[in-house]
Design a protein around this motif. Structure first.
Motif, mmCIF file in Angstrom:
data_model
loop_
_atom_site.group_PDB
_atom_site.id
_atom_site.type_symbol
_atom_site.label_atom_id
_atom_site.label_comp_id
_atom_site.label_asym_id
_atom_site.label_seq_id
_atom_site.Cartn_x
_atom_site.Cartn_y
_atom_site.Cartn_z
ATOM 1 N N ASP A 75 0.854 -1.185 0.000
ATOM 2 C CA ASP A 75 0.000 0.000 0.000
ATOM 3 C C ASP A 75 0.894 1.241 0.000
ATOM 4 O OD1 ASP A 75 -2.211 -1.575 0.004
ATOM 5 O OD2 ASP A 75 -2.515 -1.480 2.178
ATOM 6 N N PRO B 159 -3.651 2.667 4.168
ATOM 7 C CA PRO B 159 -4.343 1.366 4.128
ATOM 8 C C PRO B 159 -5.223 1.228 2.878
ATOM 9 C CG PRO B 159 -4.400 2.249 6.340
ATOM 10 C CD PRO B 159 -3.838 3.344 5.453
ATOM 11 N N GLY B 160 -4.985 0.171 2.115
ATOM 12 C CA GLY B 160 -5.726 -0.053 0.883
ATOM 13 C C GLY B 160 -5.011 0.471 -0.352
ATOM 14 N N TYR C 37 -7.527 0.953 -3.690
ATOM 15 C CA TYR C 37 -8.633 0.559 -2.808
ATOM 16 C C TYR C 37 -9.985 1.048 -3.324
ATOM 17 C CZ TYR C 37 -11.682 0.428 1.257
ATOM 18 O OH TYR C 37 -12.730 0.195 2.107
#
Lengths: 117, 398
Positions: B143, B148-149, B153
């Motif tokens: 990532d 995060p993601g 994402y």
């Protein structure tokens, strides 16, 4: 950190110190420092708002002196707070969790083995 | 007071799609800013000075001279020192907290942001997503920026999270050096186009790796006659980019595509740009993207890329150590690879002529007569962007 349903970060967790526990602890302390900073800002917002609306001001807070009863009550609260924060360190110093206690794994094995104890 | 701190104090921040902040969310973001400033201030200096001393005394090399080959040895030497460990831990934690804080704030207002996106009126642009799109492996592996993601994402239809988190987070990440429109790279790229390629009049422009359109929208103002396309890999960042553009009254055609291989016709663009994209790719992707740029440009068309101004070949070994932290600790595995890529050769290999490779002083207005000019000389401070570009041959691509 991330709650259930939120994306989490791919890859290994960072480790910079010789012991991963040290990384974890410093990260926790810095996160806590952040929350303390936020609380200070929030308290300041209360004082500023109060002063701007004709209530008490930061100077009133600075000049405030608790009477003996309040001072005693604060002392008790602080003691309990410190015991809670430093509890794990104290438990370690006092040797809790050592000596004549069974390892948790052994207890789990005992209670699930089907053998009556 | 930095621009960001000034913006954080405003009642309505940035632009209509920008996630807003409650008192405590602002306080958390301000804390991250302070933490990053401390980590990258005294702690960074202590690490760099120790590194410099250890290079001079232990490695038989003067830290005054670049030595890219020493990069890994220096890192191994420093990783066991308390200075490097504490600096690294504080910086990594600041980055983790940044995304945690911003993510929580964006999640709180997710429904409101989706309503805002739906209410933005169409300005002549478009959004084209590809449900079957596969992230390139170098973007799927980690990532980016440990967000995060990552860029790719998306949790489903209408999701704006990655775009909103990236937009708010990027402004924080740059430690107040950018405004909330994050448009300095776009202005700087426009200045580079002026300095290196004269008065271009492009009628069709492609921005590769646009994320939420920070640089794309700037081009709309410099080239109001042009039809502007922008591509990126993430559905969520593109949904957000599209809503942000519509709210700001700009017509941009966004589509979900890899810069290595797009579905646009050959020779269909007059100008192809990117800003800070290549360090998110890979050694193998660089020539593939350059070749795709060459395919997309009409004869005589211009390609212009801006990258972070970190060039290990020109830097002190102790400075390389500091910058190379990104490679190993911030979800930027090609950061060091990018800093050692010969982009002039990459352009030449793809057939580009009239190449201009160097440093463009960061600016907020390419029309400002006082702004700095393109030069082959510069440094790794973010007072510059590293820029490289050229013209497709008049006879057509290679």
């Amino acid at each position: 950190m991330a709650e259930i349903g939120e994306p989490t970060c791919k890859g290994q967790p960072a480790q910079f110190f010789g012991n991963a526990d040290t990384d974890m602890l410093l990260s926790i302390i810095v996160s806590l420092a952040g929350e303390v900073a936020v609380l200070r800002d929030r308290l300041d917002a209360h004082e500023q708002l109060s002063a701007s609306q004709g209530g008490f001001s930061s100077a009133d807070v600075d000049a405030f002196r608790p009477d003996q009863a309040l001072a005693n009550k604060r002392g008790e609260t602080r003691q309990a707070y410190l015991r809670r924060v430093l509890g794990p360190a104290l438990a370690r110093a006092q040797g809790h969790g050592q000596g004549n206690v069974l390892a948790t794994d052994e207890i789990v094995e005992q209670v699930t083995s089907g053998v009556p104890s | 007071m930095s621009q960001l701190q000034a913006d954080v104090g405003a009642t309505r921040e940035g632009h209509p799609m920008m996630p807003q902040s409650t008192h405590d969310e602002q306080a958390r973001q301000a804390f991250v800013l302070n933490l990053k400033q401390l980590a990258n201030g005294d702690f960074l200096r202590a690490t760099r000075e120790l590194c410099s001393r250890k290079i001079n005394s232990g490695l038989g090399h003067s830290d005054d001279h670049p030595a890219p080959a020493l990069r890994h040895e220096v890192r191994r030497m420093m990783q066991v020192t308390p200075a490097y460990q504490v600096w690294s831990s504080l910086l990594r934690t600041s980055q983790e907290l940044l995304w945690d804080y911003v993510g929580e704030s964006v999640d709180r207002q997710a429904a409101e942001l989706e309503e805002l996106a739906a209410s933005a009126k169409n300005c002549g642009g478009s959004l084209r997503l590809d449900a079957d799109f596969q992230l390139p492996p170098y973007l799927a592996a980690l990532d980016q920026h440990i967000m995060p993601g990552g860029y790719g994402y998306s949790s489903g239809d209408g999701d704006l999270r990655a775009g909103a988190v990236y937009d708010r987070g990027a402004a924080l990440y740059h430690m107040g050096q950018v405004n909330l429109l994050n448009d300095v790279r776009g202005h700087t790229l426009a200045a580079y186009l002026r300095d290196a390629f004269g008065d271009l009049q492009p009628l069709r422009i492609l921005d590769m790796g646009c994320t939420v359109g920070h640089s794309t929208l700037v081009l709309c103002d410099y080239f109001p006659e042009a039809e502007i396309h922008a591509i990126d890999v993430g559905a969520s960042v593109l949904r957000y980019a599209d809503a942000r553009a519509r709210h700001l009254g700009k017509a941009v055609h966004f589509s979900q595509q890899s810069a290595e291989s797009t579905d646009f016709d050959s020779g269909s663009f007059d100008l192809v740009i990117s800003s800070a994209m290549f360090h998110e790719t890979s050694r193998a992707a660089v020539p593939a993207i350059m070749t795709e740029c060459a395919r997309l440009l009409r004869p005589g068309g211009v390609v212009a890329h801006a990258e972070v101004p970190v060039r290990y070949g020109h830097m002190k070994p102790s400075e390389v150590l500091i910058r190379d932290w990104q490679t190993y600790n911030n979800g930027e595995p090609f950061w060091g690879g990018c800093a050692t890529t010969d982009f002039d050769a990459a352009l030449a290999d793809a057939g580009f002529e009239d190449r201009a490779v160097g440093y463009q002083p960061a600016c907020r207005d390419a029309n400002d007569p006082q702004r700095g000019r393109f030069s082959e000389e510069g440094d790794a401070s973010f007072r510059y962007w590293y820029v490289f570009g050229g013209r497709a041959p008049q006879t057509g691509g290679k």
